[in-house]
Enzyme design. Structure first.
Site, PDB file in Angstrom:
ATOM      1  N   ASN A  10      -4.516  17.185 -14.397  1.00 48.65           N
ATOM      2  CA  ASN A  10      -4.735  17.372 -15.834  1.00 48.65           C
ATOM      3  C   ASN A  10      -4.290  18.785 -16.188  1.00 48.65           C
ATOM      4  OD1 ASN A  10      -5.651  17.676 -18.414  1.00 48.65           O
ATOM      5  ND2 ASN A  10      -7.832  17.519 -17.918  1.00 48.65           N
ATOM      6  N   LYS A  12      -3.955  20.059 -19.080  1.00 49.52           N
ATOM      7  CA  LYS A  12      -4.560  20.568 -20.314  1.00 49.52           C
ATOM      8  C   LYS A  12      -3.471  21.143 -21.232  1.00 49.52           C
ATOM      9  CE  LYS A  12      -8.779  20.896 -17.785  1.00 49.52           C
ATOM     10  NZ  LYS A  12     -10.130  21.386 -17.651  1.00 49.52           N
ATOM     11  N   HIS A  96     -12.085  12.670 -22.037  1.00 50.49           N
ATOM     12  CA  HIS A  96     -12.303  13.880 -21.238  1.00 50.49           C
ATOM     13  C   HIS A  96     -13.402  14.721 -21.892  1.00 50.49           C
ATOM     14  CE1 HIS A  96     -11.662  17.855 -19.530  1.00 50.49           C
ATOM     15  NE2 HIS A  96     -11.130  17.234 -18.500  1.00 50.49           N
ATOM     16  N   GLU A  98     -13.641  17.712 -22.572  1.00 52.75           N
ATOM     17  CA  GLU A  98     -13.169  18.649 -23.608  1.00 52.75           C
ATOM     18  C   GLU A  98     -12.893  17.916 -24.921  1.00 52.75           C
ATOM     19  OE1 GLU A  98     -10.151  20.481 -21.148  1.00 52.75           O
ATOM     20  OE2 GLU A  98     -11.767  21.347 -19.948  1.00 52.75           O
ATOM     21  N   GLU A 168     -16.810  13.685 -13.926  1.00 55.76           N
ATOM     22  CA  GLU A 168     -16.583  15.128 -14.004  1.00 55.76           C
ATOM     23  C   GLU A 168     -17.835  15.795 -14.573  1.00 55.76           C
ATOM     24  OE1 GLU A 168     -12.136  16.159 -14.239  1.00 55.76           O
ATOM     25  OE2 GLU A 168     -12.739  15.573 -16.248  1.00 55.76           O
ATOM     26  N   GLY A 174     -13.653  23.876 -14.645  1.00 56.43           N
ATOM     27  CA  GLY A 174     -13.097  25.195 -14.939  1.00 56.43           C
ATOM     28  C   GLY A 174     -14.028  26.350 -14.615  1.00 56.43           C
ATOM     29  N   SER A 214     -13.389  21.596 -10.709  1.00 54.35           N
ATOM     30  CA  SER A 214     -13.107  22.655  -9.736  1.00 54.35           C
ATOM     31  C   SER A 214     -12.717  22.117  -8.355  1.00 54.35           C
ATOM     32  CB  SER A 214     -14.283  23.630  -9.636  1.00 54.35           C
ATOM     33  OG  SER A 214     -14.487  24.288 -10.880  1.00 54.35           O
TER      34      SER A 214
END
Ligand code: PGA
Length: 250
Positions: A10, A12, A96, A98, A168, A174, A214
Site C-alpha cells: 500500500n 498510500k 482502509h 485511513e 490492521e 505507521g 508496521s
C-alpha cells in the site's frame, strides 16, 4: 487448508509516475520466478496506468487503494470499478483505516463497495481493525465482529470466494508498533470465526486474512509464518524495492 499468501504494497499517497516506474523496474527482477506467494501493488490512482504498464506480463498484480460503490455518477474526485477494470487493475482495497478515519467511511459504505467489487469481479481486500482505545478497553473482539458483520451484510457464501480481509490494528499502522504474532493470530481467529458464523466453515477456511501494521523485513517471517496469517498489507516498508522484496521472500 493451504491458502496462498498475498503480499500487498500500500503505497498510500507517495511516488510520482517516474518513481513508480523506477520501483517496478527494480522490483520485478528481484521477485521474478517467485510463485510461492501472490504479490500486488496498490499505488495512487494517478500512478495506476504507469504501474500496470510496467508490471504487464509479470507475477505482480496491481490494484487501487479505494473505489466508489456507484457504477458511475456525479461523484467528484472518485474512481469507479469500471474505470479500474478498463485500465487493467485487478484488485482494490476497501475500507482502509485511513479512509475510515479521514474520509468518514463506515461499515455501511464498506459493505456497498464490497457488493460492487464482487458484482464486477475486482478482487476486494476489506480492511478492518481496532483503534488503540478499543484494544485498551477490551473491545477488540466486538469491534472486529461488528466490522466483519457490517462489511459482509448481504454477501452470500457463493459470492464470497474472491474476498480477502486485511486485519490492521490502527495503533500499529505507521507507528512502528507491531502486534505480536500471537496477538495478530488471535485477532485473525476471531475474524475467521465470525466469517464462519456468517458464511459457513468452508468459506472461513478458504478466506485469506492478511496482517497489516508496521510489517517490516525483520518481523515478516514471525508474522506471516503464523498459520492464521495469510500474507501482509505493507505500507512504509513497501516503498523501496529491497525492503518490500525482503518481505515478499519472508
Ligand atoms: P504501515 O502501513 O506498514 O506503514 O504500518 C500499513 C497500511 O496502512 O496498510
Amino acid at each position: 487448508m493451504a491458502r496462498t499468501a498475498l503480499i500487498a504494497a500500500n503505497w498510500k499517497m507517495y511516488k510520482t509516475p517516474a518513481e513508480a516506474k523506477a520501483f517496478v523496474e527494480a522490483f520485478l527482477p528481484l521477485v521474478a520466478g517467485h510463485t510461492r506467494d501472490e504479490i500486488a501493488l496498490f499505488p495512487s490512482p494517478v500512478l495506476l496506468p504507469t504501474v500496470i504498464a510496467s508490471a504487464a506480463g509479470s507475477n505482480v498484480a496491481v490494484g487501487c487503494q479505494n473505489m466508489h460503490f456507484a457504477e458511475e455518477g456525479a461523484y467528484t474526485g472518485e474512481t469507479s470499478v469500471g474505470q479500474l477494470l478498463a485500465i487493467g487493475a485487478t484488485h482494490t482495497l476497501i475500507g482502509h483505516s485511513e479512509r475510515r478515519q479521514y474520509f468518514a467511511e463506515t461499515d455501511e459504505i464498506v459493505n456497498k463497495k464490497l457488493h460492487t467489487a464482487l458484482k464486477h469481479n475486482i478482487i476486494p481486500i476489506v480492511c478492518i481493525g481496532e483503534v488503540l482505545a478499543e484494544r485498551e478497553s477490551g473491545q477488540t473482539e466486538s469491534v472486529l465482529k461488528t466490522q466483519v458483520t457490517g462489511a459482509f451484510a448481504g454477501i452470500t457464501a457463493e459470492a464470497a470466494a474472491p474476498i480477502v480481509i486485511a486485519y490492521e490494528p490502527v495503533w500499529a499502522i505507521g507507528t512502528g508498533k507491531t502486534a505480536t504474532p500471537e496477538m495478530a493470530a488471535d485477532a485473525h481467529k476471531i475474524i475467521r470465526a465470525e466469517v464462519a458464523n456468517l458464511l459457513g466453515s468452508d468459506v472461513a477456511a478458504a478466506i485469506r486474512i492478511l496482517y497489516g501494521g508496521s510489517v517490516k523485513p525483520d518481523n515478516a517471517t514471525a508474522l506471516i509464518g503464523q498459520e492464521e496469517i495469510d500474507g501482509a498489507l505493507v505500507g512504509g516498508a513497501s516503498l523501496k524495492p529491497d525492503s518490500f522484496t525482503a518481505i515478499v521472500k519472508y
